[in-house]
Structure formats: C-alpha cells, structure tokens
Motif scaffolding. Structure first.
Motif, PDB file in Angstrom:
ATOM      1  N   LYS A  16      -0.290  -1.269  -7.922  1.00 30.02           N
ATOM      2  CA  LYS A  16      -1.534  -0.655  -7.480  1.00 30.02           C
ATOM      3  C   LYS A  16      -1.804   0.631  -8.255  1.00 30.02           C
ATOM      4  N   SER A  17      -0.746   1.377  -8.565  1.00 36.15           N
ATOM      5  CA  SER A  17      -0.938   2.623  -9.304  1.00 36.15           C
ATOM      6  C   SER A  17      -1.487   2.354 -10.690  1.00 36.15           C
ATOM      7  N   GLN A  18      -1.064   1.249 -11.308  1.00 35.59           N
ATOM      8  CA  GLN A  18      -1.607   0.899 -12.621  1.00 35.59           C
ATOM      9  C   GLN A  18      -3.060   0.473 -12.518  1.00 35.59           C
ATOM     10  N   ARG A  19      -3.408  -0.213 -11.430  1.00 40.81           N
ATOM     11  CA  ARG A  19      -4.808  -0.590 -11.221  1.00 40.81           C
ATOM     12  C   ARG A  19      -5.663   0.657 -11.033  1.00 40.81           C
ATOM     13  N   ALA A  20      -5.152   1.607 -10.251  1.00 38.21           N
ATOM     14  CA  ALA A  20      -5.880   2.861 -10.055  1.00 38.21           C
ATOM     15  C   ALA A  20      -5.991   3.640 -11.359  1.00 38.21           C
ATOM     16  N   TYR A  21      -4.887   3.642 -12.128  1.00 38.14           N
ATOM     17  CA  TYR A  21      -4.861   4.345 -13.418  1.00 38.14           C
ATOM     18  C   TYR A  21      -5.963   3.815 -14.338  1.00 38.14           C
ATOM     19  N   HIS A  22      -6.034   2.493 -14.502  1.00 38.84           N
ATOM     20  CA  HIS A  22      -7.024   1.907 -15.411  1.00 38.84           C
ATOM     21  C   HIS A  22      -8.441   2.087 -14.874  1.00 38.84           C
ATOM     22  N   TRP A  23      -8.598   2.061 -13.551  1.00 41.95           N
ATOM     23  CA  TRP A  23      -9.925   2.248 -12.955  1.00 41.95           C
ATOM     24  C   TRP A  23     -10.440   3.658 -13.223  1.00 41.95           C
ATOM     25  N   ILE A  24      -9.591   4.654 -12.973  1.00 41.35           N
ATOM     26  CA  ILE A  24     -10.003   6.040 -13.198  1.00 41.35           C
ATOM     27  C   ILE A  24     -10.209   6.311 -14.685  1.00 41.35           C
ATOM     28  N   LYS A  25      -9.265   5.847 -15.510  1.00 41.60           N
ATOM     29  CA  LYS A  25      -9.361   6.105 -16.950  1.00 41.60           C
ATOM     30  C   LYS A  25     -10.608   5.461 -17.540  1.00 41.60           C
ATOM     31  N   GLY A  26     -10.959   4.270 -17.048  1.00 42.17           N
ATOM     32  CA  GLY A  26     -12.160   3.610 -17.536  1.00 42.17           C
ATOM     33  C   GLY A  26     -13.409   4.403 -17.233  1.00 42.17           C
ATOM     34  N   ARG A  27     -13.448   5.024 -16.063  1.00 47.26           N
ATOM     35  CA  ARG A  27     -14.626   5.819 -15.701  1.00 47.26           C
ATOM     36  C   ARG A  27     -14.676   7.144 -16.457  1.00 47.26           C
ATOM     37  N   ILE A  28     -13.519   7.661 -16.826  1.00 46.15           N
ATOM     38  CA  ILE A  28     -13.510   8.849 -17.692  1.00 46.15           C
ATOM     39  C   ILE A  28     -14.020   8.482 -19.078  1.00 46.15           C
ATOM     40  N   ALA A  29     -13.524   7.349 -19.611  1.00 46.71           N
ATOM     41  CA  ALA A  29     -13.930   6.918 -20.951  1.00 46.71           C
ATOM     42  C   ALA A  29     -15.422   6.621 -21.012  1.00 46.71           C
ATOM     43  N   ASN A  30     -15.972   6.040 -19.927  1.00 44.33           N
ATOM     44  CA  ASN A  30     -17.395   5.707 -19.887  1.00 44.33           C
ATOM     45  C   ASN A  30     -18.261   6.893 -19.502  1.00 44.33           C
ATOM     46  N   GLN A  31     -17.600   8.021 -19.216  1.00 43.54           N
ATOM     47  CA  GLN A  31     -18.257   9.263 -18.816  1.00 43.54           C
ATOM     48  C   GLN A  31     -18.988   9.151 -17.486  1.00 43.54           C
ATOM     49  N   ASP A  32     -18.541   8.201 -16.638  1.00 45.04           N
ATOM     50  CA  ASP A  32     -18.990   8.202 -15.248  1.00 45.04           C
ATOM     51  C   ASP A  32     -18.360   9.395 -14.541  1.00 45.04           C
ATOM     52  N   PHE A  33     -17.112   9.686 -14.916  1.00 45.47           N
ATOM     53  CA  PHE A  33     -16.424  10.889 -14.454  1.00 45.47           C
ATOM     54  C   PHE A  33     -16.400  11.852 -15.636  1.00 45.47           C
ATOM     55  N   THR A  34     -17.245  12.838 -15.618  1.00 45.94           N
ATOM     56  CA  THR A  34     -17.395  13.765 -16.739  1.00 45.94           C
ATOM     57  C   THR A  34     -16.418  14.936 -16.601  1.00 45.94           C
ATOM     58  N   PRO A  35     -16.202  15.712 -17.688  1.00 47.94           N
ATOM     59  CA  PRO A  35     -15.310  16.865 -17.606  1.00 47.94           C
ATOM     60  C   PRO A  35     -15.669  17.783 -16.439  1.00 47.94           C
ATOM     61  N   GLY A  36     -14.649  18.104 -15.638  1.00 52.03           N
ATOM     62  CA  GLY A  36     -14.855  18.945 -14.472  1.00 52.03           C
ATOM     63  C   GLY A  36     -15.062  18.172 -13.181  1.00 52.03           C
ATOM     64  N   TYR A  37     -15.283  16.863 -13.274  1.00 52.95           N
ATOM     65  CA  TYR A  37     -15.513  16.029 -12.091  1.00 52.95           C
ATOM     66  C   TYR A  37     -14.291  16.057 -11.190  1.00 52.95           C
ATOM     67  N   ARG A  38     -14.498  16.334  -9.887  1.00 49.37           N
ATOM     68  CA  ARG A  38     -13.378  16.417  -8.947  1.00 49.37           C
ATOM     69  C   ARG A  38     -12.977  15.028  -8.493  1.00 49.37           C
ATOM     70  N   LEU A  39     -11.695  14.721  -8.616  1.00 44.10           N
ATOM     71  CA  LEU A  39     -11.153  13.424  -8.236  1.00 44.10           C
ATOM     72  C   LEU A  39     -10.583  13.518  -6.828  1.00 44.10           C
ATOM     73  N   VAL A  40     -11.288  12.982  -5.865  1.00 46.99           N
ATOM     74  CA  VAL A  40     -10.865  13.018  -4.469  1.00 46.99           C
ATOM     75  C   VAL A  40     -10.016  11.780  -4.199  1.00 46.99           C
ATOM     76  N   LEU A  41      -8.723  11.997  -3.970  1.00 48.78           N
ATOM     77  CA  LEU A  41      -7.785  10.880  -3.846  1.00 48.78           C
ATOM     78  C   LEU A  41      -8.173   9.928  -2.720  1.00 48.78           C
ATOM     79  N   GLY A  42      -8.571  10.476  -1.586  1.00 44.95           N
ATOM     80  CA  GLY A  42      -8.927   9.630  -0.458  1.00 44.95           C
ATOM     81  C   GLY A  42     -10.122   8.737  -0.755  1.00 44.95           C
ATOM     82  N   SER A  43     -11.123   9.301  -1.447  1.00 40.79           N
ATOM     83  CA  SER A  43     -12.318   8.523  -1.782  1.00 40.79           C
ATOM     84  C   SER A  43     -11.987   7.408  -2.763  1.00 40.79           C
ATOM     85  N   ILE A  44     -11.151   7.730  -3.763  1.00 42.76           N
ATOM     86  CA  ILE A  44     -10.759   6.727  -4.753  1.00 42.76           C
ATOM     87  C   ILE A  44      -9.935   5.629  -4.083  1.00 42.76           C
ATOM     88  N   ALA A  45      -9.015   6.038  -3.212  1.00 44.57           N
ATOM     89  CA  ALA A  45      -8.190   5.063  -2.505  1.00 44.57           C
ATOM     90  C   ALA A  45      -9.063   4.131  -1.672  1.00 44.57           C
TER      91      ALA A  45
END
Length: 234
Positions: A16-45
């Motif tokens: 699951k951690s690898q799935r979360a890793y690729h999900w978050i990293k993909g959104r950073i790469a696509n700039q859905d999560f831009t520099p400074g974007y706060r990553l709320v663990l509960g929301s992502i989970a």
C-alpha cells in the motif's frame, strides 16, 4: 514515526505504501500538487482507501528523494523550487547522463536511433505551439532511448535518480527559457550524428554533457545573471 513502528509494518502495508508513493509522486510530476502544496495524510489515506501508516511511509520515501519536505508541528508539503538543489542536480546529471550516453552509444541499434530521431522531430513540431510539459516529456523520452543501453547499472541508477529528483522542476525550466528549446533539438541531432558516425566516445560524452549543462546555463543567465558569470564548465 519511531524506528520500532517501521519494523512492524506488514507486507500488505508495504504494498500500500508503494501505491501511495506512486499516487503522490504522479500528482507532483503532473503539477496537480505544486511546490508548497500541503500533503494531509488523512485526506490522502481516505482518497486511497487505506490507513495513514502506508501514506506516512510513502511521504518518508518522497522526503528522501527531495520531493517532499516535512516540518515538525507543520506537516508535509511538496518541496519548493530550490535553485541550489536544481543547480547541483543539473550539474550532476550533465556528468552522469553524458557518461551513460557515451557508454550506451555502441550498443544502440539503428531502430533505436530512428526512434530517438522521430521523438526529436516531434519536439520540433511542438515548438510551433510550445507547451513546456509536452516538450519536457518528449525530451526525457529522447534521452532515455540514448542512455538506456548503458552497461553500467550503477550509473543508470544515478541518472534515473536525478531525473526523478528534477521531476517537479523540469516543466518550469523551459517556461523560464523557451528559447533554449529550439537550441536543444538542434543539439539532439548533433548527438545522434556523432553516434551514427561512430565518433570517439569522449566526443559523444562531451557533447552530451555540454548539452545538459547548457540548459542550466540558460536558466541561470535568465534568473541569476550575476551568478552565471564565470560558471565552471561541467
């Protein structure tokens, strides 16, 4: 997370951690999560339908890659654009990728060279309606074809690590210096010609290295002209 907590993570949570890793990293790469974007663990989970434990593991992995910054009492956020880190990564990549390209040159097939040239031709077409994201995706594909046959797995690992580290910065580079894009495709053709002509590997390495460092030079001249003066040749 304490070290004893890490040791208790079950294999299923590691998956699951690898799935979360690729999900978050993909959104950073696509700039859905831009520099400074706060990553709320509960929301992502909640979005991924898992507990916060594997998400926390994913955040730690992304922090180790420099893509995420964690501050006590604040939380995790996507790392800001760091000129110094960008400079160091580009300098390292110019050396590593230049070497990988030279070491792979003799192993490239005619089909692979043709594919690389076809990608470069697409990059030329993109210049007419310039989109930094499309251009950089093609740019990575072009270079990946050229260095993929490098026989040294450690060098390949390091090259890919630096590409990953730059993942959330690359789109902005050509946005700052769009004129560099046209120069880049011309330099690509020069590299291909050297490979096709069985040029000395030292020549291929030097041209590939200078090609990468020229992008850094263009960025520094645009953003920090005083600092760019007298830059050492990498």
């Amino acid at each position: 997370m304490a070290s004893d907590e890490i040791m208790t993570v079950a294999p299923s949570d590691q998956s699951k951690s690898q799935r979360a890793y690729h999900w978050i990293k993909g959104r950073i790469a696509n700039q859905d999560f831009t520099p400074g974007y706060r990553l709320v663990l509960g929301s992502i989970a909640g979005e991924l339908g898992m507990s916060v434990v594997p998400v926390r593991e994913a955040i730690r992995q992304l922090e180790a890659e420099g893509l995420v910054t964690f501050e006590r009492n604040v939380g995790a956020h996507v790392s800001m654009v760091d000129d110094t880190a960008y400079r160091y990564s580009m300098q390292a990549l110019s050396i590593l990728e230049g070497t990988a390209t030279a070491l792979a040159a003799r192993s490239l097939t005619a089909d692979e060279i043709s594919r690389a040239r076809a990608v470069n031709e697409l990059m030329v077409e993109v210049l007419d309606h310039f989109d930094p994201r499309s251009f950089t995706a093609l740019n990575q594909e072009f270079h990946s074809i050229l260095f993929a046959q490098c026989a040294n797995p450690r060098i390949l690992e390091l090259v890919n690590a630096e590409w990953a580290r730059l993942g959330h910065l690359r789109d902005s580079t050509f946005s700052f210096v769009p004129g560099r894009a046209a120069e880049s495709v011309r330099e690509h053709e020069k590299i291909l010609q050297l490979i096709e002509s069985d040029a000395p590997l030292g020549d291929i390495e030097m041209v590939a290295r200078r090609h990468r460092s020229a992008t850094l030079d263009a960025y520094l001249i645009h953003e920090h002209p005083d600092e760019a003066l007298g830059l050492p040749a990498f």
